[in-house]
Design a protein around this motif. Structure first.
Motif, PDB file in Angstrom:
ATOM      1  N   GLN B 110      79.388  66.084  57.122  1.00  9.68           N
ATOM      2  CA  GLN B 110      80.359  65.846  58.190  1.00  9.68           C
ATOM      3  C   GLN B 110      79.653  65.777  59.544  1.00  9.68           C
ATOM      4  N   ASP B 113      77.867  62.525  59.866  1.00 10.07           N
ATOM      5  CA  ASP B 113      78.811  61.440  60.128  1.00 10.07           C
ATOM      6  C   ASP B 113      79.275  61.432  61.581  1.00 10.07           C
ATOM      7  N   ILE B 114      79.419  62.629  62.147  1.00 10.32           N
ATOM      8  CA  ILE B 114      79.879  62.685  63.539  1.00 10.32           C
ATOM      9  C   ILE B 114      78.828  62.069  64.458  1.00 10.32           C
ATOM     10  N   PHE B 115      77.561  62.415  64.206  1.00 10.50           N
ATOM     11  CA  PHE B 115      76.517  61.831  65.048  1.00 10.50           C
ATOM     12  C   PHE B 115      76.403  60.332  64.821  1.00 10.50           C
ATOM     13  N   LEU B 116      76.666  59.907  63.563  1.00 15.10           N
ATOM     14  CA  LEU B 116      76.592  58.479  63.275  1.00 15.10           C
ATOM     15  C   LEU B 116      77.802  57.729  63.820  1.00 15.10           C
ATOM     16  N   ALA B 117      78.825  58.493  64.252  1.00 14.82           N
ATOM     17  CA  ALA B 117      80.053  57.843  64.698  1.00 14.82           C
ATOM     18  C   ALA B 117      79.930  57.264  66.099  1.00 14.82           C
ATOM     19  N   PHE B 118      78.837  57.609  66.796  1.00 19.55           N
ATOM     20  CA  PHE B 118      78.668  57.051  68.136  1.00 19.55           C
ATOM     21  C   PHE B 118      77.844  55.766  68.066  1.00 19.55           C
ATOM     22  N   PRO B 119      78.214  54.741  68.820  1.00 20.98           N
ATOM     23  CA  PRO B 119      77.282  53.627  68.969  1.00 20.98           C
ATOM     24  C   PRO B 119      75.998  54.180  69.608  1.00 20.98           C
ATOM     25  N   SER B 120      74.823  53.798  69.081  1.00 18.50           N
ATOM     26  CA  SER B 120      73.594  54.507  69.433  1.00 18.50           C
ATOM     27  C   SER B 120      73.276  54.515  70.929  1.00 18.50           C
ATOM     28  N   LEU B 121      73.353  53.346  71.564  1.00 20.83           N
ATOM     29  CA  LEU B 121      72.984  53.317  72.982  1.00 20.83           C
ATOM     30  C   LEU B 121      73.970  54.129  73.817  1.00 20.83           C
ATOM     31  N   ILE B 122      75.253  54.081  73.405  1.00 24.07           N
ATOM     32  CA  ILE B 122      76.280  54.807  74.156  1.00 24.07           C
ATOM     33  C   ILE B 122      76.020  56.310  74.106  1.00 24.07           C
ATOM     34  N   ILE B 127      73.805  61.338  76.573  1.00 25.89           N
ATOM     35  CA  ILE B 127      72.874  62.472  76.560  1.00 25.89           C
ATOM     36  C   ILE B 127      71.926  62.410  77.745  1.00 25.89           C
TER      37      ILE B 127
END
Lengths: 311, 274
Positions: B110, B113-122, B127
């Protein structure tokens, strides 16, 4: 089937909560007062007091987080430091422009990506295949912002056939360069996936059967092989569309496109934290929603997946 | 064996040669280039490529070649260090989730998945925006964006390796979990992890370039390829070389990493072998 759908939709909730947890942690790390951050510099004392009580900064962090989620649930993303406008209003106003750009980019990427990928698979091992392989590696390796500048240099400043920037009140020629810039990365990925998916389909017995019964090669490739290769491609298209906000930040900056991406960059340059966090949250929300839709459509489209998840 | 195959694969060989040259450039390059990348030669502003300045000068008279050479160090170190960090974190949590399964797996998956739920550059923007901009914050942002993909991959590989006979045998003779994980599962998972890692380095370098372009990476006067493009883009019409060359540097580097990654995948990933 119903059970699977329910489970998938329910899993959506912890993911959303996780996303808000991450942005909450980031907000805590912000320099300065987070309440001022949410309310905006010109906020009235009442607004600040209201947010402060909602957030309850004297309370323990977990309770503060609950307050934050409650605020978000009412659509409250805070206000910009500089314009004092509601972030949620800004996002809704800019979103259609980004969506238009994203759809145009995806149309371009899908047509050429599937075309090139199919060509590479059919001409496997020839120079066609090698050239397409090189072009598509280039497409996933070139920085989006540099590609945009290079296209602008060639087509707008040198040949002067397309406008260099702006939205031109929706005229089509203003859409071409930004859409090509944003779409090239997906185009290359789609071509690569199409090629390998097509190679797999073309080695299946039903292709030999189709050829044996004397169908023309075009018909074999387009009707039998491509149709059966489409599922991973469609998945990729959906997922990519969800992540277009990445490229949009860079593309819109270069072409002066008035969408979410440029809005985000303005926020970054002015250190307008509520704006940055608003875009981060919105981007993640769009991305997760697209993932969910792709998953569900996958489920509806492919009978094999359906059977697997039921047993 | 891998080396022998490399010799027959021209594109991959070229990529490796370019990468070796790049690493050498990053290590000793700044000493080879005559001019200081920060020196502003006010007599020679925005000059096109010439014998004195092979790639021209920028709007403040700085030599573009020496800036690209010293930018190589930034781009490569960020790409390599962010890959190494996110691989380590990803391997650690991926092994644990895949090996122990059950609730541990459910919880960790889980989180992935949460970290993967962000578009990477965004996510990287989010951060690095809350930290003082610079090399460290860019690296940290890229690592936090990158680790979850590796974790999910390693989890998947571990899940399948866990059921292998040799793992069962080692469990039967009483080997401890860390021993099984690090002596039996990890070495066998390594080729696939290596492939994924090599395919991602290019992406990390692109992400660093994008953050620098947005002003969230290395700060001036330290040159980085991404920031060179953003600082000079106003002059694209009058002095295009100022933008073209740094972009070429990024593109050639990332293409080389991706070609190498494709080559390794074709050779090492058993799923690719037909």
């Amino acid at each position: 089937m119903g059970y699977y759908l329910l489970k998938r939709v329910l899993l959506f909730i912890p993911t959303l909560l996780g996303i808000t947890l991450i942005t909450f942690v980031l907000m805590q790390a912000l320099p300065g007062d987070p309440v001022q951050g949410m309310a905006g510099e010109r906020a009235t004392a009442e607004t600040i007091a209201r947010i402060r009580s909602e957030l309850g900064q004297d309370r323990p962090l977990p309770l503060q987080y609950l307050g934050y989620v409650k605020l978000l649930a009412t659509g409250e993303l805070g206000r910009s430091y500089y314009t004092n406008r509601k972030i949620s209003d800004d996002l809704l106003q800019k979103f259609p422009n980004t969506l238009r750009l994203a759809l145009a980019a995806m149309l371009f990427a899908s047509i050429f990506g599937i075309g090139l990928g199919t060509l590479a698979a059919v001409k496997r091992g020839t120079n066609w295949d090698r050239v397409i392989a090189f072009v598509t590696v280039g497409g996933i390796s070139i920085p989006v912002f540099w590609l945009g500048l290079a296209l602008m240099l060639v087509f707008s400043l040198y040949f002067r056939v397309l406008p260099p920037s702006g939205m031109g009140n929706g005229r089509l020629e203003y859409l071409i360069l930004p859409a090509v810039t944003l779409g090239t990365f997906s185009l290359s990925y789609i071509a690569r996936v199409t090629r390998s998916s097509m190679l797999e389909s073309l080695s299946q017995p039903y292709i030999a059967a189709a050829r044996a019964k004397g169908l023309s090669e075009t018909r074999v490739v387009l009707k039998h092989a491509l149709k059966n290769s489409l599922i991973p491609i469609v998945t990729l298209i959906g997922l990519d569309l969800g992540s277009y906000l990445n490229g949009a930040v860079l593309t819109e900056t270069i072409f002066g496109w008035d969408g979410l991406g440029r809005y985000a960059l303005d926020g970054i340059l002015k250190r307008d934290y509520p704006v940055i966090m608003g875009v981060v949250l919105f981007g993640a929300f769009v991305f997760v929603t697209m993932n969910l839709l792709v998953d569900l459509s996958y489920h509806l489209l492919d009978p094999r997946v359906r059977i697997k998840s039921e047993t | 064996m891998l080396f022998k195959e490399l010799k027959t694969n021209i594109p991959a060989l070229v990529a490796v040669v370019i990468l070796v040259l790049l690493v050498l450039t990053a290590l000793v390059g700044p000493r080879l280039v005559s001019s200081d990348p920060r020196f502003m030669d006010l007599e020679h502003l925005k000059e096109p490529p010439s014998a004195a300045h092979w790639l021209g000068t920028d709007s403040t008279g700085r030599d573009i070649l020496s800036r690209i050479v010293s930018g190589a160090r930034i781009s490569l170190s960020v790409g390599v260090i962010a890959s190494a960090l996110s691989l380590s974190i990803g391997i650690f949590f991926g092994l644990i989730a895949g090996y122990f399964g059950g609730k541990v797996d459910a919880l960790l998956s889980q989180v992935f998945d949460i970290f993967l739920a962000f578009p990477s550059l965004i996510l990287a923007i989010g951060i690095s925006a809350v930290m003082p901009p610079g090399l460290t914050s860019a690296m940290l942002a890229i690592t936090l964006v990158g680790w979850s993909g590796f974790a999910r991959l390693v989890r998947g590989i571990t899940l399948s390796l866990r059921e292998q006979t040799y793992v069962e045998a080692s469990r039967a003779i009483g080997a401890s979990s860390p021993r099984i994980l690090f002596h039996h599962i990890l070495p066998n998972a390594l080729p696939l992890i290596l492939v994924a890692g090599s395919l991602r380095v290019g992406g990390f370098i692109l992400l660093e370039a994008a953050l620098s372009f947005l002003g969230l990476g290395v700060q001036p006067p330290t040159p980085s390829w991404g920031s060179m493009i953003s600082l000079n883009r106003a002059y694209i019409n009058s002095a295009p070389w100022m933008v073209i060359f740094p972009g070429l540097a990024i593109s050639i580097t990332v293409i080389s990493f991706n070609m190498l990654g494709d080559f390794l995948r074709d050779k090492l990933d058993p799923r690719m072998q037909v």
